[in-house]
Design a protein around this motif. Sequence first.
Motif, PDB file in Angstrom:
ATOM      1  N   TRP A   1       0.865  -1.170   0.000  1.00 47.17           N
ATOM      2  CA  TRP A   1       0.000   0.000   0.000  1.00 47.17           C
ATOM      3  C   TRP A   1       0.910   1.230   0.000  1.00 47.17           C
ATOM      4  CZ3 TRP A   1      -5.271  -0.138   2.923  1.00 47.17           C
ATOM      5  CH2 TRP A   1      -5.947  -1.324   2.600  1.00 47.17           C
ATOM      6  N   PHE A   2       0.376   2.381  -0.327  1.00 49.72           N
ATOM      7  CA  PHE A   2       1.230   3.539  -0.575  1.00 49.72           C
ATOM      8  C   PHE A   2       0.741   4.755   0.216  1.00 49.72           C
ATOM      9  CE2 PHE A   2       1.339   0.680  -4.166  1.00 49.72           C
ATOM     10  CZ  PHE A   2       2.699   0.532  -4.388  1.00 49.72           C
ATOM     11  N   GLN A   3       1.690   5.379   0.945  1.00 51.80           N
ATOM     12  CA  GLN A   3       1.368   6.589   1.701  1.00 51.80           C
ATOM     13  C   GLN A   3       1.988   7.787   0.988  1.00 51.80           C
ATOM     14  OE1 GLN A   3       2.839   7.032   5.797  1.00 51.80           O
ATOM     15  NE2 GLN A   3       0.848   7.960   6.323  1.00 51.80           N
TER      16      GLN A   3
ATOM     17  N   GLY B   1       1.930  11.471   6.658  1.00 54.18           N
ATOM     18  CA  GLY B   1       1.308  11.144   7.929  1.00 54.18           C
ATOM     19  C   GLY B   1      -0.199  11.141   7.782  1.00 54.18           C
ATOM     20  N   PHE B   2      -0.888  10.831   8.860  1.00 55.17           N
ATOM     21  CA  PHE B   2      -2.336  10.664   8.809  1.00 55.17           C
ATOM     22  C   PHE B   2      -3.065  11.973   8.538  1.00 55.17           C
ATOM     23  CE2 PHE B   2      -1.313   6.709  11.092  1.00 55.17           C
ATOM     24  CZ  PHE B   2      -2.004   5.823  10.289  1.00 55.17           C
ATOM     25  N   LEU B   3      -2.437  13.121   8.835  1.00 56.49           N
ATOM     26  CA  LEU B   3      -3.069  14.393   8.497  1.00 56.49           C
ATOM     27  C   LEU B   3      -3.284  14.494   6.993  1.00 56.49           C
ATOM     28  CD1 LEU B   3      -3.987  17.267   9.362  1.00 56.49           C
ATOM     29  CD2 LEU B   3      -1.639  18.014   8.908  1.00 56.49           C
TER      30      LEU B   3
ATOM     31  N   GLU C   1       7.929  12.488   8.624  1.00 56.91           N
ATOM     32  CA  GLU C   1       6.873  11.471   8.698  1.00 56.91           C
ATOM     33  C   GLU C   1       6.151  11.565  10.030  1.00 56.91           C
ATOM     34  OE1 GLU C   1       8.568   7.608   8.237  1.00 56.91           O
ATOM     35  OE2 GLU C   1      10.259   8.033   9.562  1.00 56.91           O
ATOM     36  N   GLY C   2       4.986  10.943  10.088  1.00 57.37           N
ATOM     37  CA  GLY C   2       4.196  10.983  11.313  1.00 57.37           C
ATOM     38  C   GLY C   2       3.524  12.308  11.565  1.00 57.37           C
ATOM     39  N   VAL C   3       3.231  13.068  10.504  1.00 54.85           N
ATOM     40  CA  VAL C   3       2.592  14.382  10.661  1.00 54.85           C
ATOM     41  C   VAL C   3       1.097  14.178  10.915  1.00 54.85           C
ATOM     42  CG1 VAL C   3       2.138  16.614   9.579  1.00 54.85           C
ATOM     43  CG2 VAL C   3       4.315  15.431   9.160  1.00 54.85           C
ATOM     44  N   GLU C   4       0.615  14.692  12.033  1.00 55.27           N
ATOM     45  CA  GLU C   4      -0.768  14.408  12.433  1.00 55.27           C
ATOM     46  C   GLU C   4      -1.607  15.651  12.691  1.00 55.27           C
ATOM     47  OE1 GLU C   4      -0.533  11.771  15.772  1.00 55.27           O
ATOM     48  OE2 GLU C   4      -0.012  10.031  14.535  1.00 55.27           O
TER      49      GLU C   4
END
Length: 384
Positions: free
Chosen positions: A151-153, A365-367, A344-347
């Motif tokens: 899967w791709f982020q 990140g999830f944001l 990374e990990g920007v929320e």
Amino acid sequence: MEENPRHLFTTMQMFAGQGEHHVEGCTDGAKALQRLGECPFDLVVTGLNVAGVDGIQIIQSLPVSALAPALVITSTAPRPILVGARKVAESRGIPVMATLPKPLTQQGVNAALGAYSESVKRVRPALPGNTLEFHRNALIAAMENGEMQAWFQPKYALVDDLGHAAEALARWEHPKFGLLLPGAFLSAIEREGLEDRLLQTMLAQTLAAQQDWMAAGLDIAVSVNLTTRLLDDPELPDRLHAQVKAANGDPRRICFELTEDSMEAQESNYYAGACRLRMHGFGLAQDDFSSGFSSFYRLVATPFTELKLDGSMIKDAIMIDAFRAALSSVVQLGRKMGLTVVAEGVETEAQLRLLQEFGCHRAQGFLISPAIQRDAIARFFRAS
């Protein structure tokens, strides 16, 4: 858990008032640990000054498993101590939803509960029991039959003139347990010595996705994780290059993120493998900089093209001036070295604004978006 009975009552009211939660409280740390051993809780809220056993000892005593509780830490202690307490938990794999200064506010409590609700959706899937045991044949079959997928982020551009980019992340669509995240199976992959096979699987699916995207008019560079111990194999760079060329891929559109672990490659093999990957035209990223074994010397001595900032550094920079200064310095160092700097990990929006202020090139990140399937990533970039 709160030493002051009045404060404990107020805290319990704040949490109980936000939905249908069963809430219990303790003013004694030893009794709280006993209760945690008797009943599984979803979320633990603890101060650092607790009678009997202090908050750090409580964190160190929490169970670590697939069903471990999430954590909220509260205290009047200085911010650096709160951050240190969070590090104690995170280093044991316990997810921290918030570190809240006292006195608590309803806004802070709501944010912590919201973070917990999101974490359940994202990274804490319900598992049948404390752990799932997967053996070699099942893991190999999952990679061969397409159950284990890339899967791709998105790695969202924060500055102009950067093309599309994403990171490939492993997901397992298990016929019995549903969608599994890496935490459920990566330890089994490592135990069975299948990291190389997983790398080949993720790379093959990435190359196929890039062909599909290119046919649709989208040029998307992709990062693929490569654990450093694989660099002990001197033939690895040649094999990866041959795999890419056989699929009519472009090594310049693939970046290998060197992930750190406790069993790194021998130093000579590490540098030799990194240099040879670059000589083949691949990009190379220092992953999770500021955590694990990463160092400034390795950053400078390795022919990286990209620097990835660990999410904890960004979280800390929002709360503490010293971390903010360190983040700014690292971003500027990466830029001066000619590296693409990725956070990374920007929320949160506040984190994104800070990264833009410091001149970070990309954010993920999830944001922005979780990891999504190959068709969805194409739709994401068309809409952005």
